[in-house]
Scaffold this motif. Structure first.
Motif, PDB file in Angstrom:
ATOM      1  N   SER A   1      36.170  42.462  39.809  1.00 18.60           N
ATOM      2  CA  SER A   1      37.506  43.038  39.985  1.00 18.60           C
ATOM      3  C   SER A   1      37.491  44.150  41.032  1.00 18.60           C
ATOM      4  O   SER A   1      38.497  44.377  41.719  1.00 18.60           O
ATOM      5  N   GLN A   2      36.348  44.827  41.193  1.00 21.08           N
ATOM      6  CA  GLN A   2      36.240  45.837  42.242  1.00 21.08           C
ATOM      7  C   GLN A   2      36.314  45.192  43.614  1.00 21.08           C
ATOM      8  O   GLN A   2      36.898  45.753  44.553  1.00 21.08           O
ATOM      9  N   TRP A   3      35.719  44.003  43.745  1.00 22.00           N
ATOM     10  CA  TRP A   3      35.816  43.280  45.014  1.00 22.00           C
ATOM     11  C   TRP A   3      37.247  42.813  45.254  1.00 22.00           C
ATOM     12  O   TRP A   3      37.733  42.850  46.392  1.00 22.00           O
ATOM     13  N   ASP A   4      37.927  42.357  44.190  1.00 19.16           N
ATOM     14  CA  ASP A   4      39.337  41.980  44.339  1.00 19.16           C
ATOM     15  C   ASP A   4      40.139  43.144  44.908  1.00 19.16           C
ATOM     16  O   ASP A   4      40.957  42.982  45.826  1.00 19.16           O
ATOM     17  N   GLU A   5      39.909  44.333  44.363  1.00 16.73           N
ATOM     18  CA  GLU A   5      40.646  45.520  44.805  1.00 16.73           C
ATOM     19  C   GLU A   5      40.320  45.859  46.253  1.00 16.73           C
ATOM     20  O   GLU A   5      41.205  46.222  47.040  1.00 16.73           O
ATOM     21  N   TRP A   6      39.026  45.737  46.619  1.00 11.70           N
ATOM     22  CA  TRP A   6      38.653  46.067  47.999  1.00 11.70           C
ATOM     23  C   TRP A   6      39.260  45.075  48.978  1.00 11.70           C
ATOM     24  O   TRP A   6      39.773  45.464  50.030  1.00 11.70           O
TER      25      TRP A   6
ATOM     26  N   ASP B   1      30.889  43.765  39.071  1.00 12.89           N
ATOM     27  CA  ASP B   1      32.261  43.811  38.578  1.00 12.89           C
ATOM     28  C   ASP B   1      33.135  43.221  39.679  1.00 12.89           C
ATOM     29  O   ASP B   1      33.493  43.904  40.646  1.00 12.89           O
TER      30      ASP B   1
ATOM     31  N   MET C   1      47.131  38.567  44.906  1.00 11.76           N
ATOM     32  CA  MET C   1      47.189  39.624  45.907  1.00 11.76           C
ATOM     33  C   MET C   1      48.491  39.497  46.675  1.00 11.76           C
ATOM     34  O   MET C   1      48.827  38.407  47.151  1.00 11.76           O
ATOM     35  N   ASN C   2      49.221  40.592  46.775  1.00 13.06           N
ATOM     36  CA  ASN C   2      50.502  40.579  47.492  1.00 13.06           C
ATOM     37  C   ASN C   2      51.415  39.456  47.006  1.00 13.06           C
ATOM     38  O   ASN C   2      52.058  38.763  47.801  1.00 13.06           O
TER      39      ASN C   2
ATOM     40  N   ALA D   1      42.002  43.333  48.583  1.00 11.42           N
ATOM     41  CA  ALA D   1      43.432  43.617  48.654  1.00 11.42           C
ATOM     42  C   ALA D   1      43.724  44.843  49.511  1.00 11.42           C
ATOM     43  O   ALA D   1      44.712  44.876  50.260  1.00 11.42           O
ATOM     44  N   SER D   2      42.865  45.859  49.416  1.00 11.63           N
ATOM     45  CA  SER D   2      43.071  47.075  50.195  1.00 11.63           C
ATOM     46  C   SER D   2      42.883  46.865  51.697  1.00 11.63           C
ATOM     47  O   SER D   2      43.377  47.661  52.505  1.00 11.63           O
TER      48      SER D   2
ATOM     49  N   VAL E   1      43.436  35.382  40.337  1.00 15.60           N
ATOM     50  CA  VAL E   1      43.560  36.568  41.180  1.00 15.60           C
ATOM     51  C   VAL E   1      44.868  36.472  41.950  1.00 15.60           C
ATOM     52  O   VAL E   1      45.183  35.431  42.538  1.00 15.60           O
TER      53      VAL E   1
END
Length: 340
Positions: free
Chosen positions: A327-332, A325, A230-231, A334-335, A228
């Motif tokens: 990857s949805q947690w990864d996106e959240w 899923d 992020m930034n 990161a957001s 993973v």
């Protein structure tokens, strides 16, 4: 060699096990060295953080990842215990906290050989039952039933949130349990009654035999490391599969700072992302010199500032048989990070 007193403190997710142990560490004699063997679902160490921030004097927190000490963490558990009992300076007391989905009866059996050779004295095994769920006493899960059966002390935790009728219902239920419990009581704000830790009379040993063909829980353990980013920074993440559950942990560099309001709103709400979350814990950097600990279980959410300063960590444990899923947690996640 003096036998080391050992207590097991068990209970379902959110029942207050870690809070109770933190209070014990905060009020123990300063000249005594206590050890906590802590069974967390993943290896993020969030509960260990809570305990370390509360302890006074000498202490040691040893973390064993895995959903159940008697199976997924069995070998590590025996190794840690053997190491503690053969070192030059023995601990004054050992506290064992199984995970909320662990089986206490099997852990008691794992301790029997150590007790038989007088290395330990198995004191009270304490089952915590949260006051808000006293109405569900007739619908305990197999795990919760095992915890109650294996315990000689049953405590209603968070009793400050209940009235006299709830306390009376709990006491009537607990006093009718078989085998009879040595002590039945109440805990307010995580403070256990002093009598709860006292050594019981163990003249009559017994164990709970089950049919050989009865499958109590799935022993298979699978851990998947994840890549993973992020930034532009690499994040340590892994998914743990066992006990028919999935849990994912993230360890995030301290230079990343989170939007406190966005995290609080997201984790305390009811959107689709957290619909099947069984337990969530995180320690996040939320300001230049601020970290917050947040926890969610069932529909309950709590948040407070902590002194942790090393990194940010999150652990999400899903309900049984859920298929998340990640990857949805990864996106959240990161957001929710504040832009540079």
């Amino acid at each position: 060699m003096n036998a080391v007193p050992v207590n097991i403190i068990c209970g379902a997710l959110g029942s207050g096990k870690t809070t109770a142990i933190a209070n014990l560490l905060a009020t123990k004699p300063a000249d005594e060295s206590w050890v906590v063997i802590l069974n967390e679902f993943t290896d993020t160490g969030l509960d260990a953080l809570t305990l370390a921030s509360a302890a006074i004097g000498s202490y040691d927190v040893r973390m064993i990842p895995g959903g159940c000490l008697c199976c997924t963490g069995e070998e590590d558990f025996r190794r840690q215990l053997s190491s503690l009992l053969t070192q030059d300076e023995l601990p004054s007391r050992i506290l064992i906290e199984p995970s909320g989905v662990g089986y206490a009866g099997a852990i008691v059996e794992e301790l029997r050989p150590f007790e038989h050779c007088a290395a330990i004295k198995l004191c009270s095994t304490i089952a915590l039952i949260e006051s808000r769920h006293i109405t569900e006493l007739d619908r305990l899960s197999l795990t919760e039933r095992d915890q109650v059966d294996a315990s000689d002390v049953v405590i209603m935790s968070k009793a400050e949130l209940s009235g006299d009728a709830t306390k009376s219902r709990f006491k009537d239920w607990a006093q009718g349990l078989f085998p009879a419990k040595r002590f039945v009581g109440f805990s307010e704000r995580g403070m256990l009654p002093a009598l709860a830790l006292s050594p019981p009379d163990r003249a009559n040993h017994f164990s709970f035999a089950r049919p050989a063909n009865e499958q109590i829980h799935v022993h298979a353990l699978k851990i998947e490391s994840r890549e993973v980013v992020m930034n532009h920074l690499s994040i340590t993440s892994s998914v743990h599969h066992y006990l028919n559950r999935e849990a994912c942990g993230w360890i995030i560099p301290a230079e990343m700072m989170f939007d406190l309001e966005k995290v609080r709103t997201g984790l305390s709400g009811n959107d689709q992302l957290i619909d099947k979350v069984e337990r969530l814990k995180c320690a996040l950097r939320t300001g230049v010199d601020r970290w917050h600990l947040m926890q969610r279980w069932r529909d309950q959410f709590e948040m407070r500032e902590i002194s942790w300063r090393n990194d940010s960590r999150m652990e999400v444990q899903m309900q049984e048989d859920a298929s998340p899923d990640w990857s949805q947690w990864d996106e959240w996640i990161a957001s929710a990070i504040v832009d540079d």
